[in-house]
Enzyme design. Structure first.
Site, short mmCIF file in Angstrom:
data_model
loop_
_atom_site.label_atom_id
_atom_site.label_comp_id
_atom_site.label_asym_id
_atom_site.label_seq_id
_atom_site.Cartn_x
_atom_site.Cartn_y
_atom_site.Cartn_z
CG HIS A 1 -12.41 -19.17 -26.90
ND1 HIS A 1 -11.42 -20.34 -26.68
CD2 HIS A 1 -11.58 -18.11 -27.23
CE1 HIS A 1 -10.56 -20.19 -27.16
NE2 HIS A 1 -10.20 -18.89 -27.25
CG HIS B 1 -4.34 -22.74 -26.15
ND1 HIS B 1 -4.67 -22.17 -27.36
CD2 HIS B 1 -3.18 -23.34 -26.61
CE1 HIS B 1 -3.82 -22.20 -28.21
NE2 HIS B 1 -2.86 -22.94 -27.77
CG HIS C 1 -9.09 -23.52 -29.53
ND1 HIS C 1 -8.23 -24.26 -28.91
CD2 HIS C 1 -8.83 -22.34 -29.23
CE1 HIS C 1 -7.31 -23.82 -28.32
NE2 HIS C 1 -7.74 -22.48 -28.40
NE ARG D 1 -6.56 -9.70 -29.99
CZ ARG D 1 -6.39 -10.84 -29.80
NH1 ARG D 1 -5.97 -11.52 -28.75
NH2 ARG D 1 -6.12 -11.82 -31.08
CG HIS E 1 -9.03 -13.77 -27.95
ND1 HIS E 1 -7.98 -14.03 -26.97
CD2 HIS E 1 -9.14 -15.13 -28.41
CE1 HIS E 1 -7.73 -15.33 -26.79
NE2 HIS E 1 -8.44 -15.97 -27.83
CG ASN F 1 -2.12 -21.98 -31.92
OD1 ASN F 1 -2.24 -23.31 -32.02
ND2 ASN F 1 -1.42 -21.35 -30.87
CG ASN G 1 -5.14 -13.48 -25.30
OD1 ASN G 1 -6.25 -13.18 -25.02
ND2 ASN G 1 -4.59 -13.73 -26.33
CG ASP H 1 -7.36 -19.37 -25.39
OD1 ASP H 1 -6.90 -20.50 -26.10
OD2 ASP H 1 -7.50 -18.37 -26.27
CG ASP I 1 -9.87 -18.79 -30.86
OD1 ASP I 1 -9.66 -17.66 -29.88
OD2 ASP I 1 -9.05 -19.76 -31.01
ZN LIG Z 1 -6.43 -20.91 -27.63
#
Ligand SMILES: [Zn+2]
Length: 436
Positions: free
Chosen positions: A60, A181, A234, A64, A62, A280, A94, A154, A307
């Site tokens: 997990h 999520h 998470h 970007r 990100h 979050n 995302n 997510d 995360d």
């Molecule tokens: Zn999440």
């Protein structure tokens, strides 16, 4: 043919052993390794006093890219991962555009190959644009060059129960998994931090534990109903642990992750209104932390996932209400796990290998990562100095962003070297020959 000899490291913190790597594979282990003729004129790494583990796998992160290359790129995220001891990273979808088609996941996959520091496995969005309206082209992503097996919206919850059911049914065909999520959107509208005593005192809108637990309860029932694999991202509350434990007991195909920050930091961090602590799901209470640590030790929680959520300063260094939620994690995860799990005696090094390499690889469907340190296995390895302590300085990170919640904190355990199929990707804070 010459080899790489990693001399005197302790696999899983146990008896020291030499490891000979030839052509990216562990060719010999133990007393035979140094005597092997292929070790004679190869490189020798003195690893006495170091622990050697399978290269870490992050389910997990990100990264970007595409879309927010000011916050992170696949290349800079890969560098951060290699420095953190990772050899494989799953990239959340995302992005902009959303990774919801074969084209975008293949783009991310190729960027990972170009960077060449870790194996980058794109996660596909469950719904088109992560809008929660209709299913994305899951099969097209699964059969693409990126071979996507993990799907997630997510950042947002797949809150529509019918869509969640359909997604779970759909991925069964290729043994995929839906990574949820878990956040009931109506119960968390405008939420700024954990709902409890601290939020009441600070006057910030609360994000109640029940908003996470209600979705996990529903989804474990749905996973039972359709016989599919569910992964809970998470997990952050004591109640969520109870729900996952009960589901596992009755045979639900569910796995769960916890982040390093949810193992260490609490909702009182919000008291200074420093948005670096906004995340979050939110940081919870000391009682939640205690249950999360015990659940990770017992196996109710399967893995640690970072995360890793880089944010550009204009999105993060602003007033609390407007700041984007999320924290850097790739370069600090192992040290935080050592501080919260190894030092208190909750996990040994075998346990660290299980929760940070073996289980994440298995959940993500990788057969060449998270493997045992044994002859014939791919040489994805990390060397750790268990005695070292270091002070976190965000400005030293390879990540393009600086939003680490551990700034100035002294943490135990340091990654000394990371090897991807026998090739050194990071050594003593240097990535593949480039000082960062
Ligand atoms: Zn999440």
């Amino acid at each position: 043919m010459t080899g790489l000899l990693i001399a005197g490291a302790s696999p899983y913190g146990e008896e020291p052993a030499d490891i000979l790597v030839v052509d990216g594979v562990i060719a010999a282990l133990g007393p035979d390794a140094a005597r092997d003729e292929r070790a004679a004129d190869g490189e020798i790494v003195d690893a006495a006093g170091l622990v050697v583990l399978p290269g870490l796998v992050d389910l997990h992160a990100h990264l970007r890219e595409p879309g927010r290359e000011d916050a992170e790129t696949v290349a800079t995220g890969s560098a951060a991962a290699a420095l953190g001891g990772y050899t494989a990273v799953f990239a959340m979808p995302n992005t902009d555009p959303t990774a919801d088609t074969a084209g975008v996941v293949e783009q991310v996959f190729r960027l990972g190959e170009q960077a060449g520091l870790v194996d980058v496995h794109p996660i596909g969005a469950v719904t088109v644009g992560r809008r929660g309206e209709r299913l994305a082209e899951l099969a097209a992503m699964a059969t693409s060059a990126a071979r996507v097996r993990v799907f997630s919206d997510d950042g947002d919850c797949v809150s529509d129960p019918l869509l969640m059911r359909r997604a779970l049914e759909y991925v069964k065909a290729f043994d995929g998994v839906i990574a949820q999520h878990a956040q009931e959107p109506r119960l968390t509208q405008g939420a700024q931090m954990h709902e409890g005593e601290v939020s009441a005192r600070l006057g910030l809108t609360g994000w109640p534990a029940v908003a996470e637990e209600a979705i996990i309860a529903r989804d474990t029932l749905l996973a039972d109903h359709v016989g599919s694999r569910l992964h809970v991202c998470h997990l952050s509350t004591a109640g969520s642990v109870q729900i996952v434990a009960a589901a596992k007991q009755r045979g639900t195909r569910v796995t769960a992750e916890v982040t390093p920050h949810h193992l260490l930091l609490t909702d009182s961090s919000a008291e200074g209104y420093d948005p670096v602590f906004k995340v979050n799901p939110p940081l919870r209470t000391p009682a939640d932390i205690e249950v999360l640590r015990a659940a990770l030790a017992s196996g109710v929680i399967d893995i640690v996932a970072t995360d890793h959520a880089p944010h550009a300063s204009q999105d993060k260094e602003t007033e609390w209400d407007n700041a984007s939620p999320g924290m850097l994690g790739l370069q600090t995860a192992l040290s935080v796990v050592i501080a919260t799990m190894v030092e208190p005696g909750l996990l040994d090094w075998r346990g660290v290998a299980r929760v940070m390499a073996e289980a994440p690889a298995r959940i993500g469907g990788l057969d060449d990562q998270g493997r045992p340190i044994a002859v014939g296995e791919p040489a994805n390895l990390v060397l750790v100095d268990p005695a070292a302590r270091w002070t976190v300085r965000g400005e030293d990170f390879a990540s393009l962003s600086r939003n680490t919640p551990y700034e100035g904190m002294e943490l135990p355990g340091r990654v000394v070297g990371t090897y991807l199929r026998g090739r050194c990707t990071a050594s003593a804070g240097v990535v593949a020959g480039v000082q960062v």
